[in-house]
Design an enzyme around this catalytic site. Structure first.
Site, mmCIF file in Angstrom:
data_model
loop_
_atom_site.group_PDB
_atom_site.id
_atom_site.type_symbol
_atom_site.label_atom_id
_atom_site.label_comp_id
_atom_site.label_asym_id
_atom_site.label_seq_id
_atom_site.Cartn_x
_atom_site.Cartn_y
_atom_site.Cartn_z
ATOM 1 N N ASP A 37 -6.333 22.531 17.211
ATOM 2 C CA ASP A 37 -5.406 21.619 16.548
ATOM 3 C C ASP A 37 -4.788 22.273 15.319
ATOM 4 O OD1 ASP A 37 -5.526 19.469 18.193
ATOM 5 O OD2 ASP A 37 -6.959 18.327 16.984
ATOM 6 N N GLU A 94 2.120 -4.424 -6.233
ATOM 7 C CA GLU A 94 2.183 -3.293 -7.160
ATOM 8 C C GLU A 94 0.940 -2.420 -7.091
ATOM 9 O OE1 GLU A 94 4.897 -2.466 -8.939
ATOM 10 O OE2 GLU A 94 5.715 -4.118 -7.767
ATOM 11 N N ARG A 130 -11.597 10.747 15.531
ATOM 12 C CA ARG A 130 -11.448 11.738 16.610
ATOM 13 C C ARG A 130 -12.254 13.007 16.358
ATOM 14 N NH1 ARG A 130 -7.643 15.549 16.086
ATOM 15 N NH2 ARG A 130 -6.932 15.550 18.239
ATOM 16 N N PRO A 142 -0.791 5.688 -3.275
ATOM 17 C CA PRO A 142 0.085 6.865 -3.358
ATOM 18 C C PRO A 142 -0.312 7.797 -4.502
ATOM 19 C CG PRO A 142 1.234 4.893 -4.102
ATOM 20 C CD PRO A 142 -0.081 4.439 -3.577
HETATM 21 N N1 SAH Z 1 3.068 0.631 -7.566
HETATM 22 C C1 SAH Z 1 2.297 1.540 -6.787
HETATM 23 C C2 SAH Z 1 2.626 1.454 -5.307
HETATM 24 C C3 SAH Z 1 2.121 0.216 -4.644
HETATM 25 S S1 SAH Z 1 2.474 0.232 -2.955
HETATM 26 C C4 SAH Z 1 2.588 2.944 -7.234
HETATM 27 O O1 SAH Z 1 3.753 3.251 -7.449
HETATM 28 O O2 SAH Z 1 1.677 3.776 -7.320
HETATM 29 C C5 SAH Z 1 1.355 -0.971 -2.337
HETATM 30 C C6 SAH Z 1 0.107 -0.447 -1.676
HETATM 31 O O3 SAH Z 1 0.461 0.345 -0.566
HETATM 32 C C7 SAH Z 1 -0.779 0.439 -2.529
HETATM 33 O O4 SAH Z 1 -1.655 -0.320 -3.318
HETATM 34 C C8 SAH Z 1 -1.506 1.269 -1.498
HETATM 35 O O5 SAH Z 1 -2.665 0.611 -1.018
HETATM 36 C C9 SAH Z 1 -0.511 1.355 -0.363
HETATM 37 N N2 SAH Z 1 0.193 2.654 -0.354
HETATM 38 C C10 SAH Z 1 1.476 2.881 -0.687
HETATM 39 N N3 SAH Z 1 1.819 4.169 -0.527
HETATM 40 C C11 SAH Z 1 0.716 4.792 -0.067
HETATM 41 C C12 SAH Z 1 0.442 6.156 0.280
HETATM 42 N N4 SAH Z 1 1.340 7.103 0.188
HETATM 43 N N5 SAH Z 1 -0.800 6.434 0.725
HETATM 44 C C13 SAH Z 1 -1.752 5.466 0.825
HETATM 45 N N6 SAH Z 1 -1.541 4.177 0.498
HETATM 46 C C14 SAH Z 1 -0.328 3.844 0.055
#
Ligand code: SAH
Length: 234
Positions: A175, A122, A160, A94
């Site tokens: 698109d 985490e 795609r 994220p």
């Molecule tokens: N503690 C972290 C979140 C971990 S969520 C933080 O707050 O930044 C667990 C896993 O989910 C992450 O390591 C990632 O691989 C995935 N993930 C969560 N949200 C995501 C998003 N918006 N985009 C891509 N991967 C995501």
């Protein structure tokens, strides 16, 4: 293109790439997708893929060692500067740059080998990001419980766009986010009158110039209404 996915839940991907465009692209060898269990790259007795965080606090952190081993095996080296040309090691996170159509296009045009690392808990030990990752990518400003759904989103959006991946029933040229960053225009199919709701007359008259004009106008209208931000040049 080759896509390798690293996950602790390989079962998650059992059928997701077996439908429609992605399935056809795999059969036509436009793309090869392999799923790897991170656990199979562990070397310790308990085959641990995660551990408690240094500094304390809740939750677990994904260990770097199995991921380094996996990249070494899959890419041939764990030294980022020695990756073969066209190799992208992507950490789904994220905290990454938000994935857009333009990024999907860039991957489709330039990458030959894409490795998608799915985090859990985490997140992943930061040394993976520091040493292995070429692109930290988010699919939007929200937190998932794992990177797996995000990996599916990237793989789908990229595949795609590979040459010859789309069949005649789909086209990418109009698109959303593609033509001048507009959303796509509305689409209709038979019947022309459904429960009193009529298809716009212009689409039925066969005047292609007029239809084109209408589609452009509708695309612009919808973009203005819903996604004004797209019209502001970055
Ligand atoms: N503690 C972290 C979140 C971990 S969520 C933080 O707050 O930044 C667990 C896993 O989910 C992450 O390591 C990632 O691989 C995935 N993930 C969560 N949200 C995501 C998003 N918006 N985009 C891509 N991967 C995501």
């Amino acid at each position: 293109m080759k896509i390798d996915v690293l996950t602790i839940f390989p079962e998650f991907f059992r059928e997701v790439f077996d439908f429609g465009i992605i399935r056809r692209a795999r059969i036509a060898k436009i793309v090869e997708i392999n799923i790897h269990d991170i656990r199979s790259f562990t070397t310790d007795k308990h085959r641990m893929t995660d551990d408690r965080p240094f500094g304390g606090g809740d939750g677990m952190v994904m260990k770097c060692e199995p991921i380094f081993n996996a990249i070494e095996k899959i890419v041939g080296t764990a030294e980022r500067e020695n990756y073969p040309a066209g190799t992208r090691v992507v950490l789904l996170s994220p905290q990454g740059k938000v994935f857009k159509q333009s990024a999907a296009k860039k991957f489709a045009d330039e990458a030959k080998h894409v490795i998608l690392i799915c985090g859990r808990y985490e997140g992943v030990d930061e040394r993976v990001n520091d040493a292995l990752v070429t692109d930290e990518v988010s699919i939007g400003d929200y937190v998932l419980s794992g990177g797996e759904p995000a990996a599916v989103v990237l793989a789908d959006a990229i595949v795609r766009l590979l040459p010859n991946a789309l069949g005649s029933e789909t086209s990418a040229v109009n698109d959303s986010f593609t033509n001048e960053n507009l959303l796509d225009c509305p689409h209709y199919t038979r019947p022309p009158d459904f429960r009193g709701m009529k298809v716009p007359e212009v689409l039925l008259n066969g005047n292609h110039a007029e239809i084109e004009r209408w589609r452009k106008e509708k695309a612009l209208e919808k973009t203005k209404k819903i996604r004004k931000d797209l019209l502001i040049k970055e």
